[in-house]
Design an enzyme around this catalytic site. Sequence first.
Site, PDB file in Angstrom:
ATOM      1  N   CYS A  84      -2.337  37.701  40.806  1.00  0.00           N
ATOM      2  CA  CYS A  84      -1.629  37.734  39.578  1.00  0.00           C
ATOM      3  C   CYS A  84      -2.182  38.775  38.650  1.00  0.00           C
ATOM      4  O   CYS A  84      -3.044  39.286  38.817  1.00  0.00           O
ATOM      5  CB  CYS A  84      -1.537  36.261  38.888  1.00  0.00           C
ATOM      6  SG  CYS A  84      -2.984  35.734  37.809  1.00  0.00           S
ATOM      7  N   CYS A 134      -5.572  38.037  37.219  1.00  0.00           N
ATOM      8  CA  CYS A 134      -6.476  38.483  38.222  1.00  0.00           C
ATOM      9  C   CYS A 134      -6.719  39.823  38.404  1.00  0.00           C
ATOM     10  O   CYS A 134      -7.887  40.279  38.614  1.00  0.00           O
ATOM     11  CB  CYS A 134      -5.978  37.630  39.544  1.00  0.00           C
ATOM     12  SG  CYS A 134      -6.083  36.020  39.822  1.00  0.00           S
ATOM     13  N   ASP A 191      -4.640  41.044  23.524  1.00  0.00           N
ATOM     14  CA  ASP A 191      -3.224  40.495  23.960  1.00  0.00           C
ATOM     15  C   ASP A 191      -2.322  41.560  23.703  1.00  0.00           C
ATOM     16  O   ASP A 191      -2.362  42.562  22.876  1.00  0.00           O
ATOM     17  CB  ASP A 191      -2.731  39.387  23.020  1.00  0.00           C
ATOM     18  CG  ASP A 191      -1.464  38.702  23.574  1.00  0.00           C
ATOM     19  OD1 ASP A 191      -1.587  37.756  23.942  1.00  0.00           O
ATOM     20  OD2 ASP A 191      -0.487  39.373  23.805  1.00  0.00           O
ATOM     21  N   HIS A 208      -8.945  32.459  39.692  1.00  0.00           N
ATOM     22  CA  HIS A 208      -7.575  31.957  39.526  1.00  0.00           C
ATOM     23  C   HIS A 208      -7.226  30.523  39.320  1.00  0.00           C
ATOM     24  O   HIS A 208      -7.660  29.708  40.315  1.00  0.00           O
ATOM     25  CB  HIS A 208      -6.698  32.375  40.675  1.00  0.00           C
ATOM     26  CG  HIS A 208      -5.069  32.188  39.994  1.00  0.00           C
ATOM     27  ND1 HIS A 208      -4.440  32.978  39.288  1.00  0.00           N
ATOM     28  CD2 HIS A 208      -4.350  31.170  40.389  1.00  0.00           C
ATOM     29  CE1 HIS A 208      -3.263  32.525  39.067  1.00  0.00           C
ATOM     30  NE2 HIS A 208      -3.068  31.290  39.608  1.00  0.00           N
ATOM     31  N   ASN A 256      -1.330  27.259  26.378  1.00  0.00           N
ATOM     32  CA  ASN A 256      -0.143  26.889  26.764  1.00  0.00           C
ATOM     33  C   ASN A 256       0.073  26.317  28.131  1.00  0.00           C
ATOM     34  O   ASN A 256      -0.583  26.976  28.950  1.00  0.00           O
ATOM     35  CB  ASN A 256       1.000  28.077  26.421  1.00  0.00           C
ATOM     36  CG  ASN A 256       1.224  28.254  24.915  1.00  0.00           C
ATOM     37  OD1 ASN A 256       1.028  27.775  24.170  1.00  0.00           O
ATOM     38  ND2 ASN A 256       1.396  29.588  24.865  1.00  0.00           N
ATOM     39  N   GLY A 274       5.461  27.262  26.248  1.00  0.00           N
ATOM     40  CA  GLY A 274       5.276  28.779  25.948  1.00  0.00           C
ATOM     41  C   GLY A 274       4.385  29.604  27.224  1.00  0.00           C
ATOM     42  O   GLY A 274       4.333  30.740  26.712  1.00  0.00           O
ATOM     43  N   HIS A 310      -5.353  30.673  30.250  1.00  0.00           N
ATOM     44  CA  HIS A 310      -5.947  31.728  29.169  1.00  0.00           C
ATOM     45  C   HIS A 310      -5.959  31.145  27.895  1.00  0.00           C
ATOM     46  O   HIS A 310      -5.096  30.123  27.650  1.00  0.00           O
ATOM     47  CB  HIS A 310      -5.231  32.875  29.026  1.00  0.00           C
ATOM     48  CG  HIS A 310      -3.618  32.695  29.036  1.00  0.00           C
ATOM     49  ND1 HIS A 310      -2.761  32.604  30.180  1.00  0.00           N
ATOM     50  CD2 HIS A 310      -2.700  32.894  28.122  1.00  0.00           C
ATOM     51  CE1 HIS A 310      -1.539  32.342  29.695  1.00  0.00           C
ATOM     52  NE2 HIS A 310      -1.561  32.510  28.571  1.00  0.00           N
ATOM     53  N   HIS A 361      -5.823  31.528  23.966  1.00  0.00           N
ATOM     54  CA  HIS A 361      -5.653  32.729  23.080  1.00  0.00           C
ATOM     55  C   HIS A 361      -6.370  32.462  21.935  1.00  0.00           C
ATOM     56  O   HIS A 361      -6.519  31.442  21.252  1.00  0.00           O
ATOM     57  CB  HIS A 361      -3.956  32.368  22.503  1.00  0.00           C
ATOM     58  CG  HIS A 361      -3.015  32.625  23.452  1.00  0.00           C
ATOM     59  ND1 HIS A 361      -2.211  33.644  23.372  1.00  0.00           N
ATOM     60  CD2 HIS A 361      -2.404  31.901  24.382  1.00  0.00           C
ATOM     61  CE1 HIS A 361      -1.225  33.624  24.402  1.00  0.00           C
ATOM     62  NE2 HIS A 361      -1.273  32.440  24.913  1.00  0.00           N
TER      63      HIS A 361
END
Length: 111
Positions: free
Chosen positions: A2, A5, A28, A44, A84, A90, A97, A99
């Site tokens: 991904c 990753c 971000d 992952h 999320n 979202g 992750h 934020h």
Amino acid sequence: MCIFCKIAAGEIPANIVYKNEHVTAFKDLNPQAPTHILVIPNQHLESVNDIVDDASALVAGECLRAAREIAQQAGLSSYRIVTNIGADAGQSVFHLHLHLLAGRKMSWPPG
Ligand code: DGP
């Protein structure tokens, strides 16, 4: 592999602000606050739903510790950590992750 990753593996570029054995943190691409950093586990995990055993809990804890260190080093007195879980919440990238958001007044509840 991904996209997150690939960032953790250094295969695609990102503005990395912190890295250790367990965690990578980077800015971000689409910031929602003056400070908007994503903190991810190098391994992952799809989301919080994958925190199911001691190994995944350790890695998730390392993400929180890294977020705290980044905030402290940046001198942030107030900040928000959001994760999320699932599309309706979202989530658009299915690699766990956090934020880390700061630098403006936050509202509550989140939309
Ligand atoms: P979420 O919607 O919670 O899954 O958050 C995903 C975040 O990831 C979103 O704020 C935009 C960011 N993002 C997506 N792709 C990339 C990328 O390739 N690089 C960086 N730096 N951020 C990305």
